[in-house]
Design a protein around this motif. Sequence first.
Motif, PDB file in Angstrom:
ATOM      1  N   GLU A 102       6.768 -10.337   6.530  1.00  0.00           N
ATOM      2  CA  GLU A 102       7.547  -9.595   7.547  1.00  0.00           C
ATOM      3  C   GLU A 102       8.748  -8.912   6.882  1.00  0.00           C
ATOM      4  O   GLU A 102       9.137  -7.813   7.256  1.00  0.00           O
ATOM      5  CB  GLU A 102       8.025 -10.527   8.668  1.00  0.00           C
ATOM      6  CG  GLU A 102       6.893 -11.167   9.469  1.00  0.00           C
ATOM      7  CD  GLU A 102       5.851 -10.163   9.980  1.00  0.00           C
ATOM      8  OE1 GLU A 102       6.245  -9.218  10.697  1.00  0.00           O
ATOM      9  OE2 GLU A 102       4.654 -10.309   9.655  1.00  0.00           O
ATOM     10  N   GLU A 103       9.319  -9.578   5.889  1.00  0.00           N
ATOM     11  CA  GLU A 103      10.465  -9.041   5.156  1.00  0.00           C
ATOM     12  C   GLU A 103      10.067  -7.742   4.427  1.00  0.00           C
ATOM     13  O   GLU A 103      10.782  -6.743   4.474  1.00  0.00           O
ATOM     14  CB  GLU A 103      10.941 -10.103   4.142  1.00  0.00           C
ATOM     15  CG  GLU A 103      12.373  -9.956   3.669  1.00  0.00           C
ATOM     16  CD  GLU A 103      13.396  -9.745   4.781  1.00  0.00           C
ATOM     17  OE1 GLU A 103      14.225  -8.839   4.609  1.00  0.00           O
ATOM     18  OE2 GLU A 103      13.364 -10.466   5.818  1.00  0.00           O
ATOM     19  N   GLU A 104       8.902  -7.753   3.807  1.00  0.00           N
ATOM     20  CA  GLU A 104       8.420  -6.565   3.076  1.00  0.00           C
ATOM     21  C   GLU A 104       8.094  -5.418   4.047  1.00  0.00           C
ATOM     22  O   GLU A 104       8.356  -4.249   3.748  1.00  0.00           O
ATOM     23  CB  GLU A 104       7.184  -6.927   2.236  1.00  0.00           C
ATOM     24  CG  GLU A 104       7.519  -7.805   1.043  1.00  0.00           C
ATOM     25  CD  GLU A 104       6.279  -8.420   0.377  1.00  0.00           C
ATOM     26  OE1 GLU A 104       6.262  -8.451  -0.863  1.00  0.00           O
ATOM     27  OE2 GLU A 104       5.351  -8.855   1.082  1.00  0.00           O
ATOM     28  N   ILE A 105       7.538  -5.781   5.202  1.00  0.00           N
ATOM     29  CA  ILE A 105       7.220  -4.757   6.213  1.00  0.00           C
ATOM     30  C   ILE A 105       8.508  -4.073   6.674  1.00  0.00           C
ATOM     31  O   ILE A 105       8.553  -2.860   6.868  1.00  0.00           O
ATOM     32  CB  ILE A 105       6.448  -5.383   7.409  1.00  0.00           C
ATOM     33  CG1 ILE A 105       5.057  -5.845   6.941  1.00  0.00           C
ATOM     34  CG2 ILE A 105       6.316  -4.383   8.559  1.00  0.00           C
ATOM     35  CD1 ILE A 105       4.276  -6.656   7.959  1.00  0.00           C
ATOM     36  N   LYS A 143      -2.926  -6.467   4.203  1.00  0.00           N
ATOM     37  CA  LYS A 143      -2.775  -6.357   2.744  1.00  0.00           C
ATOM     38  C   LYS A 143      -1.911  -7.498   2.203  1.00  0.00           C
ATOM     39  O   LYS A 143      -1.555  -7.513   1.023  1.00  0.00           O
ATOM     40  CB  LYS A 143      -2.137  -5.004   2.392  1.00  0.00           C
ATOM     41  CG  LYS A 143      -3.017  -3.817   2.757  1.00  0.00           C
ATOM     42  CD  LYS A 143      -3.534  -3.138   1.508  1.00  0.00           C
ATOM     43  CE  LYS A 143      -4.636  -2.115   1.707  1.00  0.00           C
ATOM     44  NZ  LYS A 143      -4.450  -1.105   2.722  1.00  0.00           N
ATOM     45  N   GLY A 144      -1.519  -8.421   3.088  1.00  0.00           N
ATOM     46  CA  GLY A 144      -0.788  -9.602   2.628  1.00  0.00           C
ATOM     47  C   GLY A 144       0.725  -9.446   2.536  1.00  0.00           C
ATOM     48  O   GLY A 144       1.404 -10.252   1.907  1.00  0.00           O
ATOM     49  N   PRO A 190       0.828  -1.213   0.000  1.00  0.00           N
ATOM     50  CA  PRO A 190       0.000   0.000   0.000  1.00  0.00           C
ATOM     51  C   PRO A 190       0.863   1.264   0.000  1.00  0.00           C
ATOM     52  O   PRO A 190       2.057   1.197   0.287  1.00  0.00           O
ATOM     53  CB  PRO A 190      -0.772  -0.123   1.317  1.00  0.00           C
ATOM     54  CG  PRO A 190       0.130  -0.905   2.206  1.00  0.00           C
ATOM     55  CD  PRO A 190       0.883  -1.859   1.321  1.00  0.00           C
ATOM     56  N   VAL A 191       0.259   2.387  -0.324  1.00  0.00           N
ATOM     57  CA  VAL A 191       0.983   3.656  -0.241  1.00  0.00           C
ATOM     58  C   VAL A 191       0.823   4.223   1.171  1.00  0.00           C
ATOM     59  O   VAL A 191      -0.262   4.165   1.754  1.00  0.00           O
ATOM     60  CB  VAL A 191       0.511   4.661  -1.319  1.00  0.00           C
ATOM     61  CG1 VAL A 191      -0.954   5.046  -1.138  1.00  0.00           C
ATOM     62  CG2 VAL A 191       1.394   5.905  -1.324  1.00  0.00           C
ATOM     63  N   VAL A 192       1.926   4.708   1.751  1.00  0.00           N
ATOM     64  CA  VAL A 192       1.884   5.281   3.106  1.00  0.00           C
ATOM     65  C   VAL A 192       2.596   6.642   3.115  1.00  0.00           C
ATOM     66  O   VAL A 192       3.517   6.862   2.336  1.00  0.00           O
ATOM     67  CB  VAL A 192       2.536   4.343   4.158  1.00  0.00           C
ATOM     68  CG1 VAL A 192       1.722   3.067   4.326  1.00  0.00           C
ATOM     69  CG2 VAL A 192       3.979   4.007   3.789  1.00  0.00           C
ATOM     70  N   PRO A 193       2.148   7.545   4.016  1.00  0.00           N
ATOM     71  CA  PRO A 193       2.744   8.884   4.044  1.00  0.00           C
ATOM     72  C   PRO A 193       3.859   9.008   5.078  1.00  0.00           C
ATOM     73  O   PRO A 193       3.616   8.810   6.264  1.00  0.00           O
ATOM     74  CB  PRO A 193       1.556   9.758   4.471  1.00  0.00           C
ATOM     75  CG  PRO A 193       0.694   8.853   5.306  1.00  0.00           C
ATOM     76  CD  PRO A 193       0.955   7.445   4.872  1.00  0.00           C
ATOM     77  N   THR A 199      -5.213   6.900  -8.551  1.00  0.00           N
ATOM     78  CA  THR A 199      -5.579   5.926  -7.508  1.00  0.00           C
ATOM     79  C   THR A 199      -4.612   6.030  -6.330  1.00  0.00           C
ATOM     80  O   THR A 199      -5.014   6.080  -5.171  1.00  0.00           O
ATOM     81  CB  THR A 199      -5.566   4.492  -8.070  1.00  0.00           C
ATOM     82  OG1 THR A 199      -6.426   4.458  -9.202  1.00  0.00           O
ATOM     83  CG2 THR A 199      -6.046   3.479  -7.051  1.00  0.00           C
ATOM     84  N   LEU A 200      -3.321   6.068  -6.653  1.00  0.00           N
ATOM     85  CA  LEU A 200      -2.304   6.150  -5.599  1.00  0.00           C
ATOM     86  C   LEU A 200      -2.499   7.411  -4.758  1.00  0.00           C
ATOM     87  O   LEU A 200      -2.479   7.352  -3.523  1.00  0.00           O
ATOM     88  CB  LEU A 200      -0.911   6.136  -6.235  1.00  0.00           C
ATOM     89  CG  LEU A 200       0.253   6.257  -5.246  1.00  0.00           C
ATOM     90  CD1 LEU A 200       1.333   5.231  -5.570  1.00  0.00           C
ATOM     91  CD2 LEU A 200       0.874   7.638  -5.224  1.00  0.00           C
ATOM     92  N   LEU A 201      -2.730   8.536  -5.397  1.00  0.00           N
ATOM     93  CA  LEU A 201      -2.857   9.803  -4.661  1.00  0.00           C
ATOM     94  C   LEU A 201      -4.134   9.829  -3.814  1.00  0.00           C
ATOM     95  O   LEU A 201      -4.126  10.351  -2.698  1.00  0.00           O
ATOM     96  CB  LEU A 201      -2.808  10.981  -5.636  1.00  0.00           C
ATOM     97  CG  LEU A 201      -1.440  11.187  -6.317  1.00  0.00           C
ATOM     98  CD1 LEU A 201      -1.552  12.167  -7.484  1.00  0.00           C
ATOM     99  CD2 LEU A 201      -0.376  11.654  -5.320  1.00  0.00           C
TER     100      LEU A 201
END
Length: 305
Positions: free
Chosen positions: A273-276, A269-270, A182-185, A225-227
């Motif tokens: 742990e590595e991606e997080i 969002k699936g 997901p996109v995060v700020p 969509t992203l914005l």
Amino acid sequence: NNNIMNTQIEVIDLNFQNAKESIGSFLIKTQKGPVLIESGPESTYEALAKGIQKAGYKVEDIHAVLLTHIHFDHAGAAWKFAKNGAKVYVHEIGLPHLANPEKLWNSAAQIYGDDMERLWGKMEPIENEQLIAANDGDVIDFGDVQFKVIYTPGHAIHHNAYQMGDVIFTGDVAGCKIENGPVVPPCPPPDVDLALWKKSIQKLKEANPTALYLTHFARQEDPITLLNELEEELDNWAAFMKPFFDAGTPAQEIVPQFMKFTSDAFREKGLSEEEIKVYEYANPSWMSVNGLLRYWKLKQQGRIE
């Protein structure tokens, strides 16, 4: 012409903290020589130099560096290129901090302590004649390639995005989005301002790009969509922080709860742990706790909208 444009853009992964796709730099071929958007921190300079060589150039060939803002993960190595004669473009509010980075360095050192060197490397002053103010609406011309400056405060008061044809390099104003996550700020102190940030998001939408290039990380094909998702997430994060702010909870007590809040959302969002972990390298949760608490404080004092 769009396809020509896109082949001109080399995405260089800086392998920050040995993680893939945490921080990127972009090399663009122009008639005047290759230019970089973002330098990354000095700690990843070797990875950047390798990427430049892989693209068929030497670091000395870099003709200019365009910085979206002066945070270390975006601008920390710019001085290395200035030493070789490159011009460094940055919004006028950020400019004095690159000419004299001591204050910037010391305030970060209070946050990062002994980790400063390991994370960011060194930062040296840039000569005034190498620094060029890039302000809203300016066009930076490299012959066959022009960049239009879009002033986009909200994440930082001195933040620019750079439009090249129908793509925009967004620094942090369009958030962080890694792979299919997901996109995060990113909301670090001291000048997160949601009203300004949303105006900046609106500016990006109005520029009608076909793709965005995020420093964290790379090309995103569906800008609107992203914005929209980013705007929603900004509100979610601010709303999460508000009751803690109202109760006067100390930041260090909020951090574990906020980290749980963000990582739970990632897991939903699936993400693995590595991606997080890569998201945390690109955008440490604890930084946003301090930034959002400060935001609510400024808002309460009526200093921002």
